[in-house]
Structures are given as C-alpha cells and as structure tokens.
Motif scaffolding. Structure first.
Motif, mmCIF file in Angstrom:
data_model
loop_
_atom_site.group_PDB
_atom_site.id
_atom_site.type_symbol
_atom_site.label_atom_id
_atom_site.label_comp_id
_atom_site.label_asym_id
_atom_site.label_seq_id
_atom_site.Cartn_x
_atom_site.Cartn_y
_atom_site.Cartn_z
ATOM 1 N N HIS A 15 0.793 -1.217 0.000
ATOM 2 C CA HIS A 15 0.000 0.000 0.000
ATOM 3 C C HIS A 15 0.827 1.268 0.000
ATOM 4 C CE1 HIS A 15 -3.364 -2.612 0.418
ATOM 5 N NE2 HIS A 15 -2.765 -3.207 1.417
ATOM 6 N N LEU A 60 -10.979 4.272 9.116
ATOM 7 C CA LEU A 60 -12.093 4.005 8.204
ATOM 8 C C LEU A 60 -12.361 2.509 8.160
ATOM 9 C CD1 LEU A 60 -14.154 4.665 5.932
ATOM 10 C CD2 LEU A 60 -12.277 4.401 4.293
ATOM 11 N N ASP A 61 -13.540 2.127 8.580
ATOM 12 C CA ASP A 61 -13.980 0.743 8.410
ATOM 13 C C ASP A 61 -15.101 0.752 7.384
ATOM 14 O OD1 ASP A 61 -14.900 -1.809 8.453
ATOM 15 O OD2 ASP A 61 -15.287 -1.894 10.607
ATOM 16 N N LEU A 62 -14.792 0.235 6.212
ATOM 17 C CA LEU A 62 -15.772 0.275 5.123
ATOM 18 C C LEU A 62 -16.961 -0.660 5.372
ATOM 19 C CD1 LEU A 62 -13.244 0.492 2.191
ATOM 20 C CD2 LEU A 62 -15.009 2.201 2.691
ATOM 21 N N ALA A 63 -16.843 -1.495 6.387
ATOM 22 C CA ALA A 63 -17.954 -2.380 6.735
ATOM 23 C C ALA A 63 -18.902 -1.711 7.729
ATOM 24 C CB ALA A 63 -17.423 -3.688 7.306
ATOM 25 N N ASN A 88 -9.184 1.744 -2.838
ATOM 26 C CA ASN A 88 -8.371 0.547 -3.060
ATOM 27 C C ASN A 88 -8.768 -0.625 -2.161
ATOM 28 O OD1 ASN A 88 -5.822 -0.956 -3.887
ATOM 29 N ND2 ASN A 88 -5.477 -0.697 -1.688
ATOM 30 N N ALA A 89 -9.164 -0.325 -0.932
ATOM 31 C CA ALA A 89 -9.409 -1.398 0.038
ATOM 32 C C ALA A 89 -10.437 -2.381 -0.492
ATOM 33 C CB ALA A 89 -9.895 -0.815 1.366
ATOM 34 N N GLY A 90 -10.258 -3.647 -0.133
ATOM 35 C CA GLY A 90 -11.215 -4.644 -0.577
ATOM 36 C C GLY A 90 -11.020 -5.947 0.158
ATOM 37 N N VAL A 136 -10.421 0.782 -7.636
ATOM 38 C CA VAL A 136 -9.688 -0.451 -7.931
ATOM 39 C C VAL A 136 -10.676 -1.613 -8.016
ATOM 40 C CG1 VAL A 136 -7.829 -1.998 -7.255
ATOM 41 C CG2 VAL A 136 -7.625 0.457 -6.802
ATOM 42 N N SER A 138 -11.309 -5.301 -10.652
ATOM 43 C CA SER A 138 -10.552 -6.520 -10.936
ATOM 44 C C SER A 138 -11.052 -7.143 -12.221
ATOM 45 C CB SER A 138 -10.746 -7.527 -9.809
ATOM 46 O OG SER A 138 -10.230 -8.794 -10.189
ATOM 47 N N TYR A 163 -17.698 -12.009 -4.783
ATOM 48 C CA TYR A 163 -16.541 -11.168 -5.114
ATOM 49 C C TYR A 163 -16.698 -10.597 -6.527
ATOM 50 C CZ TYR A 163 -11.705 -9.598 -5.766
ATOM 51 O OH TYR A 163 -10.591 -8.831 -6.003
ATOM 52 N N LYS A 167 -16.919 -6.639 -7.755
ATOM 53 C CA LYS A 167 -15.933 -6.031 -8.659
ATOM 54 C C LYS A 167 -16.595 -5.523 -9.941
ATOM 55 C CE LYS A 167 -13.141 -5.661 -5.971
ATOM 56 N NZ LYS A 167 -12.238 -4.532 -5.657
ATOM 57 N N PRO A 193 -5.642 -4.193 -11.269
ATOM 58 C CA PRO A 193 -4.232 -3.945 -10.951
ATOM 59 C C PRO A 193 -3.281 -5.028 -11.447
ATOM 60 C CG PRO A 193 -5.375 -4.766 -9.005
ATOM 61 C CD PRO A 193 -6.410 -4.621 -10.088
ATOM 62 N N GLY A 194 -3.840 -6.153 -11.911
ATOM 63 C CA GLY A 194 -3.027 -7.323 -12.237
ATOM 64 C C GLY A 194 -3.203 -8.350 -11.136
ATOM 65 N N VAL A 196 -1.576 -9.736 -8.164
ATOM 66 C CA VAL A 196 -0.526 -9.119 -7.357
ATOM 67 C C VAL A 196 -0.320 -9.905 -6.055
ATOM 68 C CG1 VAL A 196 0.315 -6.932 -6.446
ATOM 69 C CG2 VAL A 196 -1.451 -6.922 -8.224
ATOM 70 N N THR A 198 -0.257 -10.097 -2.687
ATOM 71 C CA THR A 198 -0.713 -9.324 -1.515
ATOM 72 C C THR A 198 -1.365 -10.284 -0.532
ATOM 73 O OG1 THR A 198 -2.932 -8.965 -2.385
ATOM 74 C CG2 THR A 198 -1.247 -7.362 -3.039
#
Ligand SMILES: NC(=O)c1ccc[n+]([C@@H]2O[C@H](COP(=O)([O-])OP(=O)(O)OC[C@H]3O[C@@H](n4cnc5c(N)ncnc54)[C@H](OP(=O)(O)O)[C@@H]3O)[C@@H](O)[C@H]2O)c1
Ligand SMILES: *[C@@H]1O[C@H](CO)[C@@H](O)[C@H](O)[C@H]1NC(C)=O
Ligand SMILES: *[C@@H]1O[C@H](CO)[C@@H](O)[C@H](O)[C@H]1NC(C)=O
Length: 282
Positions: A15, A60-63, A88-90, A136, A138, A163, A167, A193-194, A196, A198
């Motif tokens: 990140h 930040l909690d996106l949930a 970006n987060a996911g 971001v 996919s 998922y 996306k 992003p490819g 990756v 992570t």
C-alpha cells in the motif's frame, strides 16, 4: 509489535508504494485504514521512504456506514481540498458474513462503503477540480453479474459469485459516476491492478487442498510484486494524458474494454439507485 512483523512488511510494500510516489511529488496523503496499528507503522515507513512527512492516518472501516460518515466529517472539516481519491481497500472471497449495517460483506466493503464515501466527498472534489477518483476493481468483474433480486446473496451465497459481483459493481459505479460528473472537472477511472502478491487471498488459503496450494504457490511466484501492482492505480491517479478521459477501465496502464455486463448503462443506473437507497443517500 512482534507478531505484526511479516504482515506489516507486506502491508507497507503493497500500500505504500503508490502513496510514496504521490508523496515524492509533494502531495499530502490521508491514509484511511481500519487497523490503526498497521496504518501508523506503514505511515512512518512512507514518511521515511518519501522524505515527505505530510501523511496522516484516519480511521475508516468500510464495513460500517457510520465509520464512513465519520471519516467524511473529519476530512471535510480538516482539509482544504481533495485532489485524488483512491478506493483501493477490498476483501475477497470471505465466508458469508455481514457488515454492521447488515449488508453482505464483500458487496458492502468493496462497493457500498466506497459508494457512500465517494458520494459524500464529491462536493469537496468538485471544488478541488481538476480532481480524480480511482476505483480499484478486478478482472474478476468479467465473471460477475449484479443479482438485483438478491443483491446480498441471502438465498445463494457463494464466495466467488459475491466477489465477482462486487468487482463488477466497481466498474459500473465508475461508469455511472463519470456520466454524472461530466463537465465538473472531476474524472473517474476503474482498473484491474493485475494479479498481485498481496494478502488478498487470506480467506481462501485456509480452504485450499494441498494440490490447490501448490498451484496457488505457482501463481504467487508469477504474480506482480506489490510495486508493479500499484502502477495502474498511480497511472490513473496522476498521468496527465488521462486528464480529459473519464469512465474508462484500465489494465497494465492502458485502457481496456471491460466485459459486456460492465458496459450496460441501464444496469449501471439501476445499481446506482439501489446502492443509494441501501446506504441512505437520497
Ligand atoms: N491482489 C490481486 O491480485 C488483485 C487482483 C485484482 C484486484 N485486486 C484489488 O486490489 C485491491 C487491493 O487489494 P490487495 O490485493 O492489496 O489486498 P490486501 O493486501 O488484502 O489489501 C486489502 C486492504 O483492504 C483493507 N480492508 C479490507 N476490509 C476493509 C474494511 N472493512 N475497511 C477498511 N479497509 C479494509 C485491508 O485492511 P487490513 O490491512 O486492515 O486487513 C487491506 O489493507 C482490492 O480492491 C482488490 O479487489 C487485487
Ligand atoms: C480527525 O481525526 C484526527 C485523528 O484521529 C483527530 O485528531 C481530529 O481531532 C479529528 N478531527 C475532527 C474534526 O473530527
Ligand atoms: C484537456 O483539455 C484541456 C482544455 O480543453 C486542454 O487544454 C488540455 O490540453 C487537454 N489535455 C489532454 C491531455 O488532452
């Protein structure tokens, strides 16, 4: 701090690369993260790498929609302008679970949270124009469909189906948002992003059989490094050649035609309305 060691190293590499690039150019960066411990360690590393101390960490909690609203309040009250927003987060293929607000986890974190966040920051971004929103997504969107009759997949939860839906929602959101922002100087980009290296596979790893782990290991070996994986996001965030382009999907730092269901303007509009009603934006 000990047990954070490896994970934090990975987090930083993943990140921080993109943020470091932005910081070197003199930007101020707000890192919006759910785990404050990891975020602060990463922020320190980024300050060092970039030689720019202008990095702040915010929760930040996106949930959790309240967390999104709290972050928005903090940013709008403390910042003068916002030039680039990178969603970006996911989360990928987690077991069936729900966000604080009762949404299916992957749809909630990958789409609804960023949808609310982005919408609530739009006024600020319009005032900061020219400004950019990067989403971001996919290549997984290609296998996705939006299950409008059961968007939380209550009746038939499948990790992968969920998922891919989330996306696909990313690409449709970018497309509809770009339309709505036409003429404002705020431009929108979605991207793959490819593949990756992570922590994204954290939820599927424990479910794999031995032979699948071997294949997974090969994929990981061939995957992009986090540094390489950050390139398309950086490109969409800052490349001057894209200044007058909006709503397109990118891969390997080039525009790419997304799957047909990601070019469906009727679905994009419908998804917008459904999302707005789910997060309480009217
Ligand atoms: N890696 C790939 O091959 C690949 C391929 C295509 C698309 N993508 C996309 O790339 C993006 C980044 O993923 P990644 O590969 O870097 O995976 P990652 O290493 O798992 O990073 C995901 C990040 O999202 C954060 N996050 C998860 N849930 C959150 C929540 N509820 N609130 C706030 N933050 C949350 C995680 O926070 P914690 O650090 O606290 O866990 C983590 O920092 C995702 O949108 C993913 O769909 C990745
Ligand atoms: C924003 O968050 C920072 C860091 O948590 C805090 O110091 C600051 O008081 C907050 N500001 C507002 C207006 O909430
Ligand atoms: C974008 O549009 C502006 C205003 O029309 C123009 O000055 C600029 O050269 C354009 N940039 C690119 C990269 O096309």
């Amino acid at each position: 701090m000990q047990h954070y060691g490896e994970a934090v190293k990975n987090f930083i590499e993943t990140h921080a690369t993109g943020l470091t690039v932005l910081l070197v150019t003199g930007a101020r960066v707000i890192m919006a993260c759910r785990d404050m411990t990891r975020a602060h360690i990463a922020a320190d590393e980024i300050r060092q790498q970039s030689g720019n101390g202008n990095v702040v960490v915010r929760k930040l909690d996106l949930a959790c929609l309240q967390s999104v609203r709290d972050l928005v309040k903090n940013v709008t009250e403390n910042e003068k302008h916002l030039d680039i927003l990178i969603n970006n987060a996911g989360v990928m293929m987690c077991p069936k679970s729900q966000t604080e607000d009762g949404f299916e986890m992957q749809f909630g974190v990958n789409h609804l949270g960023p949808f609310l966040l982005t919408n609530c920051l739009l006024d600020m971004m319009k005032k900061s124009a020219p400004s950019r929103i990067v989403i971001v997504s996919s290549m997984a969107h290609e296998k996705g469909q939006i299950n409008f009759e059961d968007i939380n997949l209550d009746k038939d939860y499948q990790r992968k189906k969920s998922y891919c839906q989330s996306k696909l929602a990313n690409v449709l959101f970018a497309r509809e948002l770009a339309k709505r922002l036409d003429g404002t100087g705020v431009t929108v980009y979605s991207l793959h992003p490819g593949v990756v290296r992570t922590e994204l596979a954290r939820h599927i790893l424990p479910t794999l059989a031995l032979w699948q782990r071997i294949i997974f290991h090969i994929i990981v070996t061939l995957a992009k490094s986090p540094r390489e994986g950050a390139q398309t996001s950086i490109y969409c965030a800052v490349d001057e050649g894209l200044a007058n382009t909006s709503g397109l999907y990118y891969s390997d730092c080039a525009p790419k035609v997304p799957a047909p269901q990601a070019r469906d303007d009727t679905a994009a509009k419908k998804l917008w309305d459904v999302s707005a009603s789910m997060v309480g934006l009217v």
